[in-house]
Design an enzyme around this catalytic site. Structure first.
Site, PDB file in Angstrom:
ATOM      1  N   CYS A  20       0.838  -1.194   0.000  1.00 40.84           N
ATOM      2  CA  CYS A  20       0.000   0.000   0.000  1.00 40.84           C
ATOM      3  C   CYS A  20       0.875   1.247   0.000  1.00 40.84           C
ATOM      4  O   CYS A  20       2.090   1.165   0.006  1.00 40.84           O
ATOM      5  CB  CYS A  20      -0.938   0.029   1.200  1.00 40.84           C
ATOM      6  N   CYS A  23       3.809   1.545   2.365  1.00 42.01           N
ATOM      7  CA  CYS A  23       5.056   0.917   1.955  1.00 42.01           C
ATOM      8  C   CYS A  23       5.842   1.885   1.074  1.00 42.01           C
ATOM      9  O   CYS A  23       7.056   2.018   1.185  1.00 42.01           O
ATOM     10  CB  CYS A  23       4.804  -0.350   1.151  1.00 42.01           C
ATOM     11  N   ASP A 442       4.852  29.209 -31.790  1.00 42.40           N
ATOM     12  CA  ASP A 442       5.904  29.717 -32.639  1.00 42.40           C
ATOM     13  C   ASP A 442       5.345  29.701 -34.057  1.00 42.40           C
ATOM     14  O   ASP A 442       4.511  28.864 -34.375  1.00 42.40           O
ATOM     15  CB  ASP A 442       7.098  28.764 -32.506  1.00 42.40           C
ATOM     16  N   ASP A 646       9.211  24.189 -32.212  1.00 46.71           N
ATOM     17  CA  ASP A 646       9.798  23.009 -32.835  1.00 46.71           C
ATOM     18  C   ASP A 646      10.941  22.414 -32.026  1.00 46.71           C
ATOM     19  O   ASP A 646      11.599  21.490 -32.460  1.00 46.71           O
ATOM     20  CB  ASP A 646      10.173  23.242 -34.301  1.00 46.71           C
ATOM     21  N   ASP A 650      13.805  27.007 -30.111  1.00 45.51           N
ATOM     22  CA  ASP A 650      12.893  27.609 -29.136  1.00 45.51           C
ATOM     23  C   ASP A 650      13.131  27.080 -27.731  1.00 45.51           C
ATOM     24  O   ASP A 650      12.333  27.328 -26.830  1.00 45.51           O
ATOM     25  CB  ASP A 650      11.442  27.329 -29.526  1.00 45.51           C
TER      26      ASP A 650
HETATM   27  N1  LIG Z   1      19.977  33.637 -42.744  1.00 44.25           N
HETATM   28  C1  LIG Z   1      19.140  34.638 -42.919  1.00 44.25           C
HETATM   29  N2  LIG Z   1      19.005  35.208 -44.124  1.00 44.25           N
HETATM   30  C2  LIG Z   1      18.155  36.216 -44.312  1.00 44.25           C
HETATM   31  N3  LIG Z   1      17.386  36.725 -43.383  1.00 44.25           N
HETATM   32  C3  LIG Z   1      17.473  36.236 -42.161  1.00 44.25           C
HETATM   33  C4  LIG Z   1      18.334  35.161 -41.857  1.00 44.25           C
HETATM   34  N4  LIG Z   1      18.186  34.869 -40.551  1.00 44.25           N
HETATM   35  C5  LIG Z   1      17.260  35.701 -40.082  1.00 44.25           C
HETATM   36  N5  LIG Z   1      16.826  36.538 -41.029  1.00 44.25           N
HETATM   37  C6  LIG Z   1      15.820  37.578 -40.905  1.00 44.25           C
HETATM   38  O1  LIG Z   1      15.506  37.759 -39.551  1.00 44.25           O
HETATM   39  C7  LIG Z   1      14.119  37.518 -39.336  1.00 44.25           C
HETATM   40  C8  LIG Z   1      13.920  36.872 -37.987  1.00 44.25           C
HETATM   41  O2  LIG Z   1      14.511  35.597 -37.960  1.00 44.25           O
HETATM   42  P1  LIG Z   1      14.149  34.553 -36.845  1.00 44.25           P
HETATM   43  O3  LIG Z   1      14.964  33.337 -37.055  1.00 44.25           O
HETATM   44  O4  LIG Z   1      14.212  35.235 -35.528  1.00 44.25           O
HETATM   45  O5  LIG Z   1      12.609  34.262 -37.078  1.00 44.25           O
HETATM   46  P2  LIG Z   1      11.831  33.400 -38.167  1.00 44.25           P
HETATM   47  O6  LIG Z   1      12.536  32.140 -38.404  1.00 44.25           O
HETATM   48  O7  LIG Z   1      11.545  34.255 -39.367  1.00 44.25           O
HETATM   49  O8  LIG Z   1      10.426  33.203 -37.482  1.00 44.25           O
HETATM   50  P3  LIG Z   1      10.040  32.320 -36.198  1.00 44.25           P
HETATM   51  O9  LIG Z   1      10.413  33.149 -35.028  1.00 44.25           O
HETATM   52  O10 LIG Z   1       8.573  32.167 -36.313  1.00 44.25           O
HETATM   53  O11 LIG Z   1      10.779  31.035 -36.298  1.00 44.25           O
HETATM   54  C9  LIG Z   1      13.687  36.652 -40.497  1.00 44.25           C
HETATM   55  O12 LIG Z   1      12.320  36.787 -40.768  1.00 44.25           O
HETATM   56  C10 LIG Z   1      14.544  37.193 -41.608  1.00 44.25           C
HETATM   57  O13 LIG Z   1      13.954  38.347 -42.169  1.00 44.25           O
END
Ligand SMILES: Nc1ncnc2c1ncn2[C@@H]1O[C@H](COP(=O)(O)OP(=O)(O)OP(=O)(O)O)[C@@H](O)[C@H]1O
Ligand SMILES: [Cu+]
Ligand SMILES: [Mg+2]
Length: 759
Positions: A20, A23, A442, A646, A650
């Site tokens: 129980c 324990c 997200d 994902d 995040d």
């Molecule tokens: N490698 C890259 N080349 C071009 N633009 C970029 C790159 N990385 C980020 N950015 C710019 O910065 C912005 C924000 O990027 P971030 O990764 O924060 O968000 P996300 O992937 O667009 O969206 P979420 O937050 O929903 O995943 C993008 O929307 C883009 O305009």
């Protein structure tokens, strides 16, 4: 919590010999007393202990020994166990125990029936012709009851002795004390019936009380055991998914080998209709695969060379070969089993109250029982009623129902989750999920598919195809170094235009949430958000303002291109919203939850997507490192927040949220920072998880209510509190029946959760 998490090791032990919740707390105490042990959760329902300890100061053997010293057994749960035959061994052991219990219940039942029949004339005061008088003979009753008391009821004595050695008292203590009181009082009357008669007292015995109570409790245990067996059905179902053998190519020929013999790198042959034995990557052929057993997703999935396959899923029509990448305890299935096992053994905070109560409950009951005896004997001068009422109190007060209430529901609930592709890390997450009022999604990869495609590309130089391609080449060369999904899309687009990407670049730098920069062919490229280019670098972006605005309003993500500090181009990318997103958001809002979208993307794009899926509140332009802060802000508003993401970038936000829900797409289950993992990418799982949590907590509340009501109301009645007013006493036999079947009813109520269906 002073030690670093990395230094702590966690192990799950399988426990034996618990009868129980008392324990369970005894074992918990014993393990916690081992120096080096930091956390310890003993779960009575799952019969296991989850122990966190510092491997530098203690080890598993020492913990096992502490359990053994307390009078119980503990063995290590090996993840390999269920792959080999050890499962069968354990099953055989359990079957033997059930058989023993059954035999004792039957013997007890027959004897009890004879005693009851024999007692009928006495009880009713009638002379029933077909019942011979000698059946009521004290000595015959003694002979009949003794084996029930000491053979059928042996475990009660054994277990209460065990508890006594640990200076504890359990339900067995109560039963042993109660039935012994009835038995030895009767024995005394039997031996001295002459003396009693001389004193003018009518001698009465209560052998059948003891025999019937013991039988009843054994019967209750038997039903409970069978019902509890069903609570771990989910795990067994998962385990049984495992294939037994695999067909691999070795030495140029196809061989049938047992599943344990498959090694990483083996080429496995799968024919139509067969189960895929281990995880791997398709190298030849193709087919559709039913992955529902692992992901909960009912649609079959297309597989071709390069795709991952998961063990235990079923191949439908085609045949193919794959290379094994994960075997044994590393397979997705093994990890799921392990996780569910751990979750089932964990403790929900709601249980703490029940645990605390059971801790002081038994001693308190013994005190109440003694008091009952003293009052009846002294105040009323009635020895017999004193004994009988004391026995009734001891029997009705059994706290086993209280100990079963929470764990059984948790086991069924978490198991049910697994069946629906929802992995719940612990009972605590399951409990908190029902209190949520805000869900943060997200955007990219969660609400959307996460595979953006380039839709438009414009430059400041107009329609000169050659120059355009030249710029695109530079951009793609830079983006090739980035792992961002947007970057991948740009590279793919450039390649589809026939651009060769073979040049080294210098000074590459990625600014999370803003963009990327690098030197290519002596040109300085900066690619990213408008805000970054304009506000932080000081580039004039006016030229494309209108164009960008238009695309953003369509929900497209826009990235800006500057060469040597001057604006030169604009790329628009579109990501498709997952078909299930809209439905899931709607269902969540119907459940009364506030839904929020969080994204790094800019305001206009974010709003356009939010409108598409029906989300009213948007947090846009949030840098990856700020997402967790935004969660804190929501929590400061007094909200209970779940973050759905994902699981990879995040992570901090997932960890910060009250409940972190990770989307594991396909086989890539990132079970790290999250509390709940949805194995398929289907957002409907969020809804199901919350519904399941609510259903489970409701079930636990019902169980606790039953358990409390029954004990709280039962004890005073048994003590005879109603006697002065209504002349009502609780016959100890009725108390025994109530006690035995209260736990059966709690377990049955928990099993009702098996009918849970996601809507
Ligand atoms: N490698 C890259 N080349 C071009 N633009 C970029 C790159 N990385 C980020 N950015 C710019 O910065 C912005 C924000 O990027 P971030 O990764 O924060 O968000 P996300 O992937 O667009 O969206 P979420 O937050 O929903 O995943 C993008 O929307 C883009 O305009
Ligand atoms: Cu009990
Ligand atoms: Mg992202």
């Amino acid at each position: 919590m002073t030690t670093n998490k990395l230094e702590q090791e966690t192990t799950t032990l399988k426990l034996e010999g618990m009868s129980c919740a008392g324990c369970a707390s005894a074992i918990e105490k014993a393990i916690s007393n081992v120096s080096g042990v930091e956390t310890c959760d003993v779960n009575f329902g799952a019969e296991q202990a989850t122990v966190g300890f510092n491997p530098e100061t203690t080890n598993v053997e020492r913990i096992q020994k502490a359990v053994a010293d307390a009078g119980y057994g503990a063995s290590v749960y090996s993840q390999d166990d269920w792959l080999g035959g050890q499962q069968d061994e354990e099953k055989a052991k359990q079957e033997a125990a059930t058989k023993d219990l059954k035999r004792k219940t039957i013997v007890g039942g027959i004897i009890s029936a004879i005693l009851m029949v024999g007692g009928l004339p006495m009880m009713t005061g009638l002379d029933i012709p077909w019942i011979p008088h000698w059946l009521h003979n004290f000595w015959l009753q003694l002979v009949l009851t003794t084996p029930v008391q000491f053979w059928c009821g042996a475990s009660f004595y054994r277990n209460s002795w065990k508890a006594f050695k640990n200076r504890a008292a359990t339900m067995d203590t109560l039963i042993a004390l109660g039935t012994s009181a009835a038995y030895f009082y009767s024995l005394f009357v039997t031996l001295f019936s002459g003396v009693l008669r001389e004193q003018g007292i009518t001698p009465e015995v209560y052998y059948e009380t003891s025999a019937v109570i013991i039988t009843m409790i054994l019967l209750g245990n038997f039903f409970e055991l069978r019902a509890r067996d069903k609570t771990s059905e989910a795990i067994r179902k998962l385990m049984s998914l495992q294939a037994r053998s695999a067909r691999v190519i070795r030495d140029g020929e196809v061989q049938d080998i047992p599943i344990e013999a498959v090694q990483i790198g083996d080429v496995v042959v799968v024919r139509p209709g067969e189960k895929i034995p281990v995880d791997g990557e398709v190298i030849e052929g193709g087919s559709t695969v039913d992955e529902s057993m692992v992901t909960g997703e009912s649609m079959p999935v297309q597989k071709q060379a390069g795709d991952e396959v998961v063990g235990a899923t079923i191949n439908k029509t085609g045949s193919f070969q794959f290379r094994a990448t994960r075997v044994g305890k590393d397979t997705v299935l093994a990890q799921i089993v392990h996780l569910v096992q751990e979750a089932q053994g964990s403790k929900a905070p709601i249980q703490n109250l029940a645990d605390q109560i059971t801790g002081w409950f038994v001693p308190a009951v013994i005190a109440i029982a003694l008091l009952t005896f003293i009052i009846w004997f002294n105040a009323m001068g009635n020895l017999t009623l004193g004994i009988i009422n004391m026995v009734a109190v001891l029997i009705i007060a059994c706290p086993c129902t209280l100990g079963l209430a929470t764990p059984t529901s948790i086991m069924v609930g978490t198991g049910k989750g697994a069946e629906n592709g929802i992995l719940i890390k612990g009972a605590e997450s399951l409990q908190i999920a029902h209190e949520l009022n805000t869900i943060v999604f997200d955007k990219t990869g969660t609400l959307t598919v996460g595979k953006p495609k380039v839709t438009d590309f414009v430059t400041t130089i107009g329609n000169d195809g050659k120059k355009e391609l030249k710029l695109l080449r530079l951009v793609a060369l830079v983006e090739q170094q980035s792992e961002h999904p947007l970057a991948e899309a740009v590279v793919e687009y450039a390649q589809s235009q026939g651009i060769q990407l073979e040049e080294t670049i210098q000074n590459f730098n990625a600014i999370p949430g803003s963009g990327v920069e690098a030197t290519v062919s002596d040109r300085w490229l900066q690619i990213g958000t408008a805000r970054w280019l304009k506000e932080e670098i000081g580039i004039n972006t006016d030229f494309f303002s209108d164009q960008a605005q238009q695309w953003e309003a369509e929900g497209k993500t826009v990235i800006w291109i500057a060469v040597d500090g001057e604006l030169q181009g604009l790329i628009a990318l579109a990501d498709t919203v997952k078909p299930a997103s809209t439905e899931a958001v709607k269902a969540l809002r119907n459940l009364g939850l506030e839904v929020v979208m969080i994204t790094g993307d800019n305001e206009t794009t974010a709003n356009a997507i939010a409108r598409q899926v029906g989300i009213p509140r948007v947090m846009a332009q949030v840098r990856p490192d700020q997402k967790a802060e935004q969660i804190v802000a929501l929590q400061k508003e007094g909200k209970r927040v779940a973050m759905v993401g994902d699981g990879i970038n995040d992570a901090p936000a997932l960890a910060q949220a009250d409940v972190g829900i990770a989307i594991g797409t396909g086989t890539d289950i990132a079970i790290t920072a999250s509390d709940i993992t949805l194995i398929s990418g289907d957002l409907q799982g969020v809804v199901t998880a919350i519904q399941l949590s609510r259903a489970t907590i409701r079930n636990i509340r019902q169980n606790l209510f039953f358990a409390f009501v029954y004990n709280v109301a039962g004890i005073p009645i048994a003590a005879g509190i109603l006697y002065p007013f209504l002349g009502l006493l609780l016959n100890p036999i009725i108390a025994g029946a109530a006690m035995a079947f209260s736990s059966v009813s709690v377990v049955s109520n928990a099993l009702r959760l098996r009918n849970f269906k996601p809507s």
